[in-house]
Design an enzyme around this catalytic site. Structure first.
Site, PDB file in Angstrom:
ATOM      1  N   GLY A 141      -9.657 -78.254  19.937  1.00  0.00           N
ATOM      2  CA  GLY A 141     -10.794 -77.355  20.119  1.00  0.00           C
ATOM      3  C   GLY A 141     -11.855 -77.660  19.084  1.00  0.00           C
ATOM      4  O   GLY A 141     -11.536 -78.047  17.943  1.00  0.00           O
ATOM      5  N   PHE A 201      -8.819 -71.253  28.334  1.00  0.00           N
ATOM      6  CA  PHE A 201      -8.551 -72.670  28.606  1.00  0.00           C
ATOM      7  C   PHE A 201      -7.176 -73.124  28.105  1.00  0.00           C
ATOM      8  O   PHE A 201      -6.785 -74.270  28.315  1.00  0.00           O
ATOM      9  CB  PHE A 201      -9.633 -73.547  27.958  1.00  0.00           C
ATOM     10  CG  PHE A 201     -11.036 -73.161  28.341  1.00  0.00           C
ATOM     11  CD1 PHE A 201     -11.385 -72.991  29.680  1.00  0.00           C
ATOM     12  CD2 PHE A 201     -12.001 -72.925  27.371  1.00  0.00           C
ATOM     13  CE1 PHE A 201     -12.684 -72.613  30.039  1.00  0.00           C
ATOM     14  CE2 PHE A 201     -13.298 -72.549  27.718  1.00  0.00           C
ATOM     15  CZ  PHE A 201     -13.640 -72.388  29.055  1.00  0.00           C
ATOM     16  N   LYS A 234      -7.954 -65.892  19.830  1.00  0.00           N
ATOM     17  CA  LYS A 234      -7.848 -64.438  19.988  1.00  0.00           C
ATOM     18  C   LYS A 234      -7.903 -64.109  21.481  1.00  0.00           C
ATOM     19  O   LYS A 234      -8.958 -64.191  22.103  1.00  0.00           O
ATOM     20  CB  LYS A 234      -8.962 -63.755  19.184  1.00  0.00           C
ATOM     21  CG  LYS A 234      -8.747 -63.966  17.665  1.00  0.00           C
ATOM     22  CD  LYS A 234      -9.874 -63.479  16.787  1.00  0.00           C
ATOM     23  CE  LYS A 234      -9.496 -63.638  15.308  1.00  0.00           C
ATOM     24  NZ  LYS A 234     -10.576 -63.356  14.367  1.00  0.00           N
ATOM     25  N   ALA A 291     -17.175 -67.329  11.973  1.00  0.00           N
ATOM     26  CA  ALA A 291     -17.122 -68.764  11.684  1.00  0.00           C
ATOM     27  C   ALA A 291     -18.295 -69.242  10.821  1.00  0.00           C
ATOM     28  O   ALA A 291     -18.091 -70.000   9.864  1.00  0.00           O
ATOM     29  CB  ALA A 291     -17.074 -69.537  13.001  1.00  0.00           C
ATOM     30  N   LYS A 351      -8.998 -56.399  18.821  1.00  0.00           N
ATOM     31  CA  LYS A 351     -10.245 -55.974  18.147  1.00  0.00           C
ATOM     32  C   LYS A 351     -11.471 -56.445  18.930  1.00  0.00           C
ATOM     33  O   LYS A 351     -12.552 -55.857  18.803  1.00  0.00           O
ATOM     34  CB  LYS A 351     -10.266 -56.414  16.683  1.00  0.00           C
ATOM     35  CG  LYS A 351     -10.267 -57.914  16.425  1.00  0.00           C
ATOM     36  CD  LYS A 351     -11.612 -58.557  16.480  1.00  0.00           C
ATOM     37  CE  LYS A 351     -11.521 -60.073  16.544  1.00  0.00           C
ATOM     38  NZ  LYS A 351     -12.823 -60.723  16.751  1.00  0.00           N
ATOM     39  N   ARG A 378     -19.945 -61.933  18.019  1.00  0.00           N
ATOM     40  CA  ARG A 378     -20.622 -62.288  19.277  1.00  0.00           C
ATOM     41  C   ARG A 378     -20.336 -61.267  20.372  1.00  0.00           C
ATOM     42  O   ARG A 378     -21.188 -60.977  21.208  1.00  0.00           O
ATOM     43  CB  ARG A 378     -20.178 -63.686  19.720  1.00  0.00           C
ATOM     44  CG  ARG A 378     -20.471 -64.748  18.689  1.00  0.00           C
ATOM     45  CD  ARG A 378     -19.770 -66.048  18.990  1.00  0.00           C
ATOM     46  NE  ARG A 378     -18.314 -65.899  18.977  1.00  0.00           N
ATOM     47  CZ  ARG A 378     -17.455 -66.891  19.154  1.00  0.00           C
ATOM     48  NH1 ARG A 378     -17.916 -68.118  19.384  1.00  0.00           N
ATOM     49  NH2 ARG A 378     -16.163 -66.688  19.128  1.00  0.00           N
TER      50      ARG A 378
HETATM   51  N1  LIG Z   1     -16.411 -68.117  16.350  1.00  0.00           N
HETATM   52  C1  LIG Z   1     -15.812 -67.263  15.527  1.00  0.00           C
HETATM   53  O1  LIG Z   1     -16.452 -66.688  14.619  1.00  0.00           O
HETATM   54  C2  LIG Z   1     -14.347 -67.044  15.640  1.00  0.00           C
HETATM   55  C3  LIG Z   1     -13.646 -67.349  16.787  1.00  0.00           C
HETATM   56  N2  LIG Z   1     -12.304 -67.116  16.852  1.00  0.00           N
HETATM   57  C4  LIG Z   1     -11.533 -67.413  18.053  1.00  0.00           C
HETATM   58  O2  LIG Z   1     -11.370 -68.822  18.158  1.00  0.00           O
HETATM   59  C5  LIG Z   1     -11.224 -69.171  19.539  1.00  0.00           C
HETATM   60  C6  LIG Z   1     -12.160 -70.328  19.822  1.00  0.00           C
HETATM   61  O3  LIG Z   1     -13.481 -69.905  19.571  1.00  0.00           O
HETATM   62  P1  LIG Z   1     -14.648 -70.883  19.103  1.00  0.00           P
HETATM   63  O4  LIG Z   1     -14.115 -72.051  18.383  1.00  0.00           O
HETATM   64  O5  LIG Z   1     -15.649 -70.025  18.403  1.00  0.00           O
HETATM   65  O6  LIG Z   1     -15.220 -71.438  20.489  1.00  0.00           O
HETATM   66  P2  LIG Z   1     -16.646 -71.180  21.141  1.00  0.00           P
HETATM   67  O7  LIG Z   1     -16.833 -69.775  21.504  1.00  0.00           O
HETATM   68  O8  LIG Z   1     -17.673 -71.817  20.310  1.00  0.00           O
HETATM   69  O9  LIG Z   1     -16.412 -71.879  22.571  1.00  0.00           O
HETATM   70  C7  LIG Z   1     -16.931 -73.010  22.994  1.00  0.00           C
HETATM   71  C8  LIG Z   1     -15.888 -74.101  23.077  1.00  0.00           C
HETATM   72  O10 LIG Z   1     -15.247 -74.063  24.359  1.00  0.00           O
HETATM   73  C9  LIG Z   1     -15.219 -75.393  24.860  1.00  0.00           C
HETATM   74  N3  LIG Z   1     -15.073 -75.406  26.302  1.00  0.00           N
HETATM   75  C10 LIG Z   1     -15.996 -75.065  27.233  1.00  0.00           C
HETATM   76  N4  LIG Z   1     -15.459 -75.238  28.475  1.00  0.00           N
HETATM   77  C11 LIG Z   1     -14.187 -75.676  28.286  1.00  0.00           C
HETATM   78  C12 LIG Z   1     -13.117 -76.008  29.168  1.00  0.00           C
HETATM   79  N5  LIG Z   1     -13.268 -75.922  30.492  1.00  0.00           N
HETATM   80  N6  LIG Z   1     -11.952 -76.419  28.645  1.00  0.00           N
HETATM   81  C13 LIG Z   1     -11.787 -76.480  27.305  1.00  0.00           C
HETATM   82  N7  LIG Z   1     -12.750 -76.181  26.419  1.00  0.00           N
HETATM   83  C14 LIG Z   1     -13.937 -75.771  26.906  1.00  0.00           C
HETATM   84  C15 LIG Z   1     -16.529 -75.954  24.362  1.00  0.00           C
HETATM   85  O11 LIG Z   1     -16.515 -77.358  24.437  1.00  0.00           O
HETATM   86  C16 LIG Z   1     -16.539 -75.456  22.947  1.00  0.00           C
HETATM   87  O12 LIG Z   1     -15.783 -76.284  22.123  1.00  0.00           O
HETATM   88  C17 LIG Z   1     -11.530 -67.905  20.339  1.00  0.00           C
HETATM   89  O13 LIG Z   1     -10.329 -67.323  20.779  1.00  0.00           O
HETATM   90  C18 LIG Z   1     -12.218 -66.994  19.341  1.00  0.00           C
HETATM   91  O14 LIG Z   1     -11.989 -65.618  19.598  1.00  0.00           O
HETATM   92  C19 LIG Z   1     -11.609 -66.609  15.791  1.00  0.00           C
HETATM   93  C20 LIG Z   1     -12.241 -66.318  14.615  1.00  0.00           C
HETATM   94  C21 LIG Z   1     -13.664 -66.491  14.447  1.00  0.00           C
HETATM   95  O1  LIG Z   2     -13.122 -63.144  15.597  1.00  0.00           O
HETATM   96  C1  LIG Z   2     -14.183 -63.150  15.019  1.00  0.00           C
HETATM   97  C2  LIG Z   2     -14.316 -62.860  13.570  1.00  0.00           C
HETATM   98  O2  LIG Z   2     -13.076 -62.791  12.937  1.00  0.00           O
HETATM   99  C3  LIG Z   2     -15.436 -63.459  15.745  1.00  0.00           C
HETATM  100  O3  LIG Z   2     -15.633 -62.489  16.720  1.00  0.00           O
HETATM  101  P1  LIG Z   2     -16.653 -62.761  17.883  1.00  0.00           P
HETATM  102  O4  LIG Z   2     -15.966 -63.674  18.879  1.00  0.00           O
HETATM  103  O5  LIG Z   2     -16.989 -61.437  18.440  1.00  0.00           O
HETATM  104  O6  LIG Z   2     -17.845 -63.443  17.266  1.00  0.00           O
END
Ligand SMILES: NC(=O)C1=CN([C@@H]2O[C@H](COP(=O)(O)OP(=O)(O)OC[C@H]3O[C@@H](n4cnc5c(N)ncnc54)[C@H](O)[C@@H]3O)[C@@H](O)[C@H]2O)C=CC1
Ligand SMILES: O=C(CO)COP(=O)(O)O
Length: 384
Positions: A32, A120, A143, A176, A228, A292
């Site tokens: 990812g 995914f 999450k 992030a 959450k 977000r």
């Molecule tokens: N962004 C944040 O602040 C935080 C996110 N998380 C958790 O981390 C996890 C991942 O979130 P993020 O890295 O922020 O991702 P993101 O919200 O930036 O999602 C986009 C990602 O999904 C990919 N994507 C799109 N279509 C796809 C497909 N069909 N198959 C596979 N990948 C695909 C994109 O290429 C990109 O890498 C989530 O569960 C989120 O809740 C946890 C803590 C903080």
């Molecule tokens: O999980 C997160 C912070 O810990 C980010 O939450 P959001 O996906 O709502 O941005």
């Protein structure tokens, strides 16, 4: 500490560097490369360079896409070490290698970090079946959960089921972009039983600005991170409706109660103490103020529910994905199947608002008898 060879700077390097190597070191792969996935790669890449027992290279799987200028995202990341689409202006580290090939990314890896949007994960796991080192360990930073005909399945369990390897989780108050700027924050590793596995993950992620504590409550930690996001949608509605801080605090308190109640009904082993770790109340606070899910839900309520979440997500998040709306739907399936809807009125209401069956204003209009019983605990002497 290994000195990084200058030839690698600006070029990345390729899978043949790994051929025939058996260094006995851990090798970390990140599956990812979104907003948080990229920060996860940065964190472990820093530690890979500073710990002798971890191989320098961190391979990161990228769901390949072509950017507006015609370049492939992986090529740009490998050239500049910056994920220009999902984490602009942040250097991931010279030792991060973006790879569009999932199988090649995990080849030889002994530590797998899963960090994609939760919708995914199952298809990714299916592609990885039989392709990962059977002695590898995994950690999920994702999450969310899946709901199957026979009930909810946490993603760590799904990863273990498909790949046959141990899977811990890492959750916390971790927006992030803030962790990427190296602002102090904390996280919680939830592990199953083996403390040496927990220690490996703490070593892989902890930095002076990113403090990581491990607790033996994988389901509790994972449910905190998952649920959450539903409460954050509710908090966003409150913001979009122009209600004040007291209302938002009330929604967060009620949401926390529902998180605890739901988690314990699903897994009676979940510990109360888990909710006081970073993964619990701290993540709830940061997401309800800066996440977000909150942002898009605010826009949804401000538009009176007339523009869909999908449309607003695309407009406001530039390709990043919401988890809370899908999770509210998944939680609602569980509530329906178990006849728990009245026990969790906030969760149920968030889902009904998100799919347009109720107006956003109903977020503060769900007090029924069961809710009163759940939210006002007579054992602590609260009346009314
Ligand atoms: N962004 C944040 O602040 C935080 C996110 N998380 C958790 O981390 C996890 C991942 O979130 P993020 O890295 O922020 O991702 P993101 O919200 O930036 O999602 C986009 C990602 O999904 C990919 N994507 C799109 N279509 C796809 C497909 N069909 N198959 C596979 N990948 C695909 C994109 O290429 C990109 O890498 C989530 O569960 C989120 O809740 C946890 C803590 C903080
Ligand atoms: O999980 C997160 C912070 O810990 C980010 O939450 P959001 O996906 O709502 O941005």
């Amino acid at each position: 500490m290994t000195t990084w060879a200058p030839f690698a700077i600006g070029h990345g390097y390729h899978s043949d560097v790994r051929a025939g190597e058996n260094t006995g070191k851990e090798r970390i792969a990140v599956i990812g490369s979104g907003n948080w996935g990229s920060v996860a790669a940065k964190l472990v890449a820093t530690n890979a360079l500073s710990h002798e027992n971890i191989h320098d290279e961190v391979r990161m799987w990228v769901f390949e896409e072509t950017l507006a200028n015609g370049e492939k995202l992986t090529q740009v990341i490998n050239k500049n070490k910056i994920n220009v689409k999902y984490l602009p202006n942040v250097n991931l580290g010279v030792n991060v290698v973006a790879d569009p090939n999932l199988e090649n990314t995990v080849k030889d890896a002994t530590m797998l970090v899963f960090c994609t949007p939760h919708q995914f994960v199952e298809s990714i796991c299916k592609q990885l079946q039989g392709k990962v080192n059977p002695n590898a360990k995994a950690i999920s930073l994702i999450k969310g959960m899946e709901v199957k005909p026979d009930g909810p399945v946490m993603l760590s369990k799904l990863i273990t089921k498909h790949l046959g390897i141990d899977c811990s989780v890492l959750m916390g108050a971790n927006i992030a972009n803030e962790v990427a700027m190296e602002q102090f924050s904390e996280a919680t590793v939830g592990y199953k039983a083996d403390t040496s596995i927990a220690k490996s993950w703490v070593q892989a992620f902890a930095t002076p600005y990113f403090h990581v504590a491990a607790i033996k409550d994988v389901e509790g930690v994972e449910l905190c991170g998952t649920l959450k996001n539903v409460v954050a949608i509710a908090a966003g509605f409150v913001d979009g409706l122009g209600m004040g801080n007291n209302t938002k605090a009330a929604i967060m308190r009620i949401g926390l109660k529902e998180m605890i109640g739901f988690s314990k009904l699903l897994f009676p082993t979940v510990s109360d103490a888990t909710f006081f770790e970073s993964c619990g109340v701290a993540d709830l606070i940061t997401t309800c103020f800066g996440g977000r899910n909150r942002k898009v839900a605010e826009a949804y309520a401000r538009n009176g529910g007339k523009r869909s979440f999908d449309e607003l997500e695309a407009e406001l998040l530039g390709g990043q994905k919401l988890q809370g709306v899908l999770t509210a739907g998944e939680v609602f399936q569980v509530l329906k199947a178990r006849n728990w809807e009245k026990k969790f009125p906030l969760f149920a209401t968030v889902h009904k608002i998100a799919i347009g069956h109720l107006p956003p204003s109903t977020i503060v209009d769900y007090d029924n008898e069961s809710a009163q019983k759940l939210h006002r605990n007579p054992s602590v002497g609260v009346i009314g």
